[in-house]
Design a protein around this motif. Structure first.
Motif, PDB file in Angstrom:
ATOM      1  N   VAL A   1      51.271  34.873  36.583  1.00  0.00           N
ATOM      2  CA  VAL A   1      49.818  34.917  36.755  1.00  0.00           C
ATOM      3  C   VAL A   1      49.498  35.307  38.194  1.00  0.00           C
ATOM      4  N   THR A   2      48.504  36.164  38.349  1.00  0.00           N
ATOM      5  CA  THR A   2      47.962  36.480  39.668  1.00  0.00           C
ATOM      6  C   THR A   2      46.460  36.244  39.610  1.00  0.00           C
ATOM      7  N   MET A   3      45.999  35.316  40.432  1.00  0.00           N
ATOM      8  CA  MET A   3      44.560  35.039  40.519  1.00  0.00           C
ATOM      9  C   MET A   3      44.048  35.584  41.848  1.00  0.00           C
ATOM     10  N   THR A   4      42.916  36.263  41.785  1.00  0.00           N
ATOM     11  CA  THR A   4      42.291  36.768  43.004  1.00  0.00           C
ATOM     12  C   THR A   4      40.883  36.207  43.090  1.00  0.00           C
ATOM     13  N   ASN A   5      40.397  36.154  44.332  1.00  0.00           N
ATOM     14  CA  ASN A   5      39.061  35.629  44.573  1.00  0.00           C
ATOM     15  C   ASN A   5      38.191  36.756  45.090  1.00  0.00           C
ATOM     16  N   ASP A   6      37.067  37.010  44.426  1.00  0.00           N
ATOM     17  CA  ASP A   6      36.202  38.130  44.809  1.00  0.00           C
ATOM     18  C   ASP A   6      35.445  37.887  46.111  1.00  0.00           C
ATOM     19  N   GLN A   7      35.537  36.656  46.633  1.00  0.00           N
ATOM     20  CA  GLN A   7      34.898  36.386  47.918  1.00  0.00           C
ATOM     21  C   GLN A   7      35.783  36.869  49.067  1.00  0.00           C
ATOM     22  N   GLY A   8      36.999  37.291  48.735  1.00  0.00           N
ATOM     23  CA  GLY A   8      37.902  37.851  49.734  1.00  0.00           C
ATOM     24  C   GLY A   8      38.352  36.840  50.768  1.00  0.00           C
ATOM     25  N   GLY A   9      39.174  37.328  51.695  1.00  0.00           N
ATOM     26  CA  GLY A   9      39.615  36.479  52.795  1.00  0.00           C
ATOM     27  C   GLY A   9      40.767  35.560  52.451  1.00  0.00           C
ATOM     28  N   ILE A  10      41.158  35.495  51.180  1.00  0.00           N
ATOM     29  CA  ILE A  10      42.306  34.664  50.819  1.00  0.00           C
ATOM     30  C   ILE A  10      43.287  35.532  50.046  1.00  0.00           C
ATOM     31  N   GLN A  11      44.559  35.210  50.171  1.00  0.00           N
ATOM     32  CA  GLN A  11      45.562  35.992  49.462  1.00  0.00           C
ATOM     33  C   GLN A  11      45.560  35.618  47.987  1.00  0.00           C
TER      34      GLN A  11
END
Length: 120
Positions: free
Chosen positions: A100-110
């Motif tokens: 699983v790869t989770m991304t955050n659309d608020q950016g700034g975190i890997q």
């Protein structure tokens, strides 16, 4: 006499089937993890179990996910609905292992990269 015996056996079998149908379905408690604890982790679930992800200070609807094998686990987007807040998470669908790869659309975190392993 033989007809009565067959009727009684059939009635008993029907009663046992009816009672079995009334047996409660076991409830599988969800697993709750902080998003901060998922990086590189392996989360073990059983089929039907849910991984509930606490996003901390980040908005619950700011995460998206890619699941390498969607037959094993399914992502559910976090959301706010009136006064209720629903965390993002995954539902274990079938036995197996998926990345699983989770991304955050608020950016700034890997991106969060972890493994979900599902058993029966």
């Amino acid at each position: 006499m033989k007809t009565l015996r067959v009727t009684l056996v059939a009635a008993a079998a029907t009663a046992l089937l009816a009672l079995a149908a009334c047996a409660p379905t076991p409830v599988i408690a969800p697993v709750t993890k902080s998003a901060n604890d998922l990086q590189g982790a392996t989360v073990e679930l059983v089929v039907g179990q849910v991984l509930n992800i606490n996003t901390g200070d980040l908005a619950v609807d700011s995460y998206t996910a890619e699941v390498s094998d969607p037959a094993v686990a399914e992502f559910t987007q976090g959301r706010e609905d009136g006064s209720a807040t629903f965390n993002p998470g995954f539902t274990a669908k079938a036995e197996g292992t998926t990345e699983v790869t989770m991304t955050n659309d608020q950016g700034g975190i890997q991106p969060l990269e972890f493994t979900i392993t599902v058993s029966k």
